[in-house]
Structures are given as structure tokens and as C-alpha cells.
Design an enzyme around this catalytic site. Structure first.
Site, PDB file in Angstrom:
ATOM      1  N   MET A  27      27.577 -15.901 -24.259  1.00 50.44           N
ATOM      2  CA  MET A  27      28.875 -16.296 -24.822  1.00 50.44           C
ATOM      3  C   MET A  27      28.799 -17.745 -25.298  1.00 50.44           C
ATOM      4  O   MET A  27      29.818 -18.433 -25.401  1.00 50.44           O
ATOM      5  CB  MET A  27      29.983 -16.103 -23.782  1.00 50.44           C
ATOM      6  CG  MET A  27      30.138 -14.640 -23.363  1.00 50.44           C
ATOM      7  SD  MET A  27      31.784 -14.197 -22.816  1.00 50.44           S
ATOM      8  CE  MET A  27      31.983 -15.282 -21.420  1.00 50.44           C
ATOM      9  N   LEU A  30      25.567 -22.939 -24.224  1.00 52.08           N
ATOM     10  CA  LEU A  30      24.275 -22.673 -23.576  1.00 52.08           C
ATOM     11  C   LEU A  30      23.866 -23.808 -22.640  1.00 52.08           C
ATOM     12  O   LEU A  30      24.068 -24.981 -22.941  1.00 52.08           O
ATOM     13  CB  LEU A  30      23.185 -22.467 -24.636  1.00 52.08           C
ATOM     14  CG  LEU A  30      23.429 -21.330 -25.622  1.00 52.08           C
ATOM     15  CD1 LEU A  30      22.224 -21.187 -26.552  1.00 52.08           C
ATOM     16  CD2 LEU A  30      23.704 -20.008 -24.914  1.00 52.08           C
ATOM     17  N   GLU A  32      20.783 -24.627 -19.183  1.00 53.85           N
ATOM     18  CA  GLU A  32      19.410 -24.330 -18.769  1.00 53.85           C
ATOM     19  C   GLU A  32      19.277 -22.894 -18.224  1.00 53.85           C
ATOM     20  O   GLU A  32      18.207 -22.290 -18.341  1.00 53.85           O
ATOM     21  CB  GLU A  32      18.985 -25.369 -17.727  1.00 53.85           C
ATOM     22  CG  GLU A  32      17.505 -25.504 -17.483  1.00 53.85           C
ATOM     23  CD  GLU A  32      16.621 -25.585 -18.738  1.00 53.85           C
ATOM     24  OE1 GLU A  32      15.587 -24.892 -18.760  1.00 53.85           O
ATOM     25  OE2 GLU A  32      16.955 -26.322 -19.691  1.00 53.85           O
ATOM     26  N   HIS A  34      20.783 -20.190 -19.457  1.00 53.80           N
ATOM     27  CA  HIS A  34      20.530 -19.356 -20.642  1.00 53.80           C
ATOM     28  C   HIS A  34      19.113 -19.586 -21.173  1.00 53.80           C
ATOM     29  O   HIS A  34      18.433 -18.654 -21.611  1.00 53.80           O
ATOM     30  CB  HIS A  34      21.500 -19.702 -21.774  1.00 53.80           C
ATOM     31  CG  HIS A  34      22.941 -19.472 -21.444  1.00 53.80           C
ATOM     32  ND1 HIS A  34      23.832 -20.490 -21.244  1.00 53.80           N
ATOM     33  CD2 HIS A  34      23.645 -18.324 -21.290  1.00 53.80           C
ATOM     34  CE1 HIS A  34      25.030 -20.002 -20.988  1.00 53.80           C
ATOM     35  NE2 HIS A  34      24.949 -18.680 -21.006  1.00 53.80           N
ATOM     36  N   ASP A 147      25.209 -13.780 -12.190  1.00 57.51           N
ATOM     37  CA  ASP A 147      26.261 -12.769 -12.314  1.00 57.51           C
ATOM     38  C   ASP A 147      25.698 -11.444 -11.792  1.00 57.51           C
ATOM     39  O   ASP A 147      25.433 -10.507 -12.552  1.00 57.51           O
ATOM     40  CB  ASP A 147      26.713 -12.647 -13.769  1.00 57.51           C
ATOM     41  CG  ASP A 147      27.364 -13.931 -14.259  1.00 57.51           C
ATOM     42  OD1 ASP A 147      28.345 -14.366 -13.646  1.00 57.51           O
ATOM     43  OD2 ASP A 147      26.858 -14.518 -15.227  1.00 57.51           O
ATOM     44  N   GLN A 150      27.506  -8.186 -12.549  1.00 61.58           N
ATOM     45  CA  GLN A 150      27.380  -7.864 -13.979  1.00 61.58           C
ATOM     46  C   GLN A 150      26.036  -7.178 -14.254  1.00 61.58           C
ATOM     47  O   GLN A 150      25.965  -6.181 -14.982  1.00 61.58           O
ATOM     48  CB  GLN A 150      27.496  -9.146 -14.807  1.00 61.58           C
ATOM     49  CG  GLN A 150      27.114  -8.977 -16.264  1.00 61.58           C
ATOM     50  CD  GLN A 150      27.452 -10.181 -17.107  1.00 61.58           C
ATOM     51  OE1 GLN A 150      28.602 -10.370 -17.466  1.00 61.58           O
ATOM     52  NE2 GLN A 150      26.468 -10.996 -17.453  1.00 61.58           N
TER      53      GLN A 150
HETATM   54  O1  PAF Z   1      27.223 -13.167 -19.073  1.00 61.91           O
HETATM   55  C1  PAF Z   1      27.770 -13.333 -20.188  1.00 61.91           C
HETATM   56  O2  PAF Z   1      27.646 -14.382 -20.827  1.00 61.91           O
HETATM   57  C2  PAF Z   1      28.620 -12.217 -20.774  1.00 61.91           C
HETATM   58  O3  PAF Z   1      29.307 -11.539 -19.781  1.00 61.91           O
HETATM   59  C3  PAF Z   1      27.825 -11.248 -21.664  1.00 61.91           C
HETATM   60  C4  PAF Z   1      26.762 -10.497 -20.871  1.00 61.91           C
HETATM   61  C5  PAF Z   1      27.162 -12.025 -22.799  1.00 61.91           C
HETATM   62  C6  PAF Z   1      28.759 -10.206 -22.277  1.00 61.91           C
HETATM   63  O4  PAF Z   1      29.767 -10.797 -23.029  1.00 61.91           O
END
Ligand code: PAF
Length: 280
Positions: A27, A30, A32, A34, A147, A150
Site C-alpha cells: 500500500m 515503503l 525497510e 517492504h 501481518d 493476513q
Molecule cells: O499488507 C498490505 O500492505 C496490504 O494489506 C496488501 C497485502 C497490499 C493488500 O492491500
């Protein structure tokens, strides 16, 4: 590096590019954490693709969609420096055109913890990730263990719907004082930032009991909770849960699951922090 804003152009670019393709969905904003994903994706694949899309459908009505940190130009510079080949950055109307009305509804894996605290959140995550997988058809996709629920939701969807993507989970990246990197850390006041490492200290307290042989989930949770409660800046503890790391089902005696995760969510004022450790 090609920056693409439409689904049709992204699909065409992915069809034309050499495989394997590694996708890093983000999202933006960004950090470190990411970049550890993009680095791995760059190393594993011939084509590295990333997406930057603040997905409106995973935010609740009272959540921070409009104020979520955005740093698009800087994100593009970072991705270029990481050697990204393709960046997909669509506007919301491209992903959710008028009349969009088909959703991925995750099951039990999405019910507890974040799913309970943020109704509809994982429906939005699963739907957008399914769309990103369909548009880009990646060989591998990269997500952070930060996460943890997730990742479990995405793995289950990927398996249940035979999407055929190899889902790679990368370790949580932390500040030197233990705070897990998150775009939302930008919301913390200096006082809250100073208090925030209590979250990881609490997880570590339970982890050391686990390493000493404790397997009773209530006692492990209590060990983490008592450290959290010692921090006056903490306004709420949403949960401290020991769950099966694959199914997210609560476990009583931690030996009942093959992989066990201790997860927590707390509030520092209005900022919500989540973190977890995989115990085994
Ligand atoms: O973890 C994230 O940044 C978001 O939940 C994702 C996986 C990009 C989905 O929008």
C-alpha cells in the site's frame, strides 16, 4: 521500470515479460520491511513487480483510509533502486469500477483477532490480493510475517481457490529497540514511540517462557499481558492470543498445533499496533 495504472496494461505487461515473476503487493509508504520483500523478490525471479495501492475496501468506515501515509514519488525511487521491472499503481476506480460487486469472503481463518477487531478487513484484503494475482499471474508473491493473520488468510485463499501462486513469507523487520516496522508507526508521538517497544518485549517475555518449556497458552498469554500492562502509555490491549499459525484457531495447550503463533494488538492513544512471534 514501467509504471502502469490500468489492469489491462498490467496484465499485458506481465504476459509479455520473462518468467518467473515475483510480485510484492504494497500500500506504499515503503519502509525497510517492504524492501526486504522486494530484495527477495528481485533475487528469486527474472521479473520483479510491485503494486502500490491503498486499498479502500480493507479499511473500516472509522479507520484511516484518507490519512494513511502516502509517499508515491519516494516509493517509485525506492522501487527503481531495488531493480523493480513493473510497478502497478492503479487508481481506486480502476480496481473497483462502478458496479463492482464480487468479493472473496475468507472463512474461519479470518474470524478472530484482526478479523474480530476490524470487521470486513480480510474480505477487502483477500479480494484485492485475488485481483492482483489474477491481473499479474505471478509465480511468487511476497508478504511480511508482521501481518501474520493476513498471510494465513492469503495462503488459505491461494490454496482453496487453486490460484497456484507460491506465497513467500518474510521475517518481520524491527527497529533496533524491537518495534516492528509499519507505515503506521509514523502516527506515533515521541512519547508513544518511546513506549512502543513494550509490544515486542511482551512477546519476548512469553517466548522465553516457551523456550523454558512452558506450553500452557493461558500462562504464556498472561506473561505477555503483564508486561503490556506495565506500560502506562498503552490505552488498550485488544488481544493477546496463542493460535495455530496456519489456521489462526486458538490453542489451549500449545503442543496441540504444529506451528504456534503468539499475536497481539494494542492501542497507544489512537494508534493501533500489531505484532507477533512464531513460537514453533
Ligand atoms: O499488507 C498490505 O500492505 C496490504 O494489506 C496488501 C497485502 C497490499 C493488500 O492491500
Amino acid at each position: 521500470m514501467q509504471v502502469i495504472t490500468t489492469c489491462a496494461e498490467m496484465s499485458a505487461a506481465c504476459r509479455a515479460t520473462p518468467r518467473p515473476i515475483g510480485l510484492v503487493p504494497t500500500m506504499g509508504a515503503l519502509h525497510e520491511g517492504h524492501l526486504s520483500l522486494t530484495r527477495q523478490a528481485r533475487a528469486d525471479n527474472v521479473t520483479m513487480a510491485a503494486s502500490i495501492f491503498v486499498n479502500p475496501t480493507q479499511f473500516g468506515a472509522n479507520e484511516d483510509f484518507s490519512t494513511y501515509p502516502r509517499s508515491f514519488e519516494r516509493d517509485l525511487e525506492l522501487l527503481a533502486a531495488q531493480g523493480a521491472d513493473l510497478v502497478f499503481a492503479p487508481p481506486p476506480s480502476e480496481v473497483y469500477p462502478d458496479g463492482f460487486d464480487t468479493w472473496i469472503e475468507p472463512g474461519a481463518v479470518a474470524e478472530g483477532m484482526e478479523g474480530a477487531a476490524r470487521p470486513g478487513h480480510f474480505r477487502g484484503v483477500a479480494t484485492v490480493v485475488a485481483k492482483l494475482f489474477t491481473i499479474t499471474r505471478p509465480d511468487r508473491a511476497y508478504f511480511g510475517q508482521k501481518d501474520g493473520q493476513q498471510v494465513a488468510v492469503i495462503r488459505k485463499m491461494n490454496d482453496d481457490l487453486n490460484l497456484g501462486v507460491h506465497v513467500v513469507t518474510m521475517p518481520t523487520i524491527r527497529e533496533p529497540d524491537g518495534l516492528a516496522l509499519s507505515s503506521r508507526n509514523a502516527y506515533l508521538t515521541p512519547e508513544q514511540r518511546a513506549a512502543a517497544p513494550v509490544v515486542y518485549r511482551a512477546l519476548q517475555a512469553a517466548e522465553s517462557q516457551w523456550q523454558a518449556g512452558e506450553r500452557n497458552a493461558s500462562l504464556l498469554q498472561a506473561a505477555a499481558r503483564s508486561i503490556l500492562q506495565s506500560e502506562p502509555q498503552l490505552s488498550a490491549i485488544d488481544y493477546v492470543s496463542i493460535v495455530d499459525a496456519n489456521t489462526m484457531a486458538p490453542v489451549e495447550a500449545a503442543d496441540d498445533a504444529q506451528r504456534v503463533m503468539l499475536a497481539t494488538a494494542v492501542r497507544l492513544g489512537s494508534v493501533r499496533l500489531i505484532d507477533n512471534v512464531v513460537l514453533a
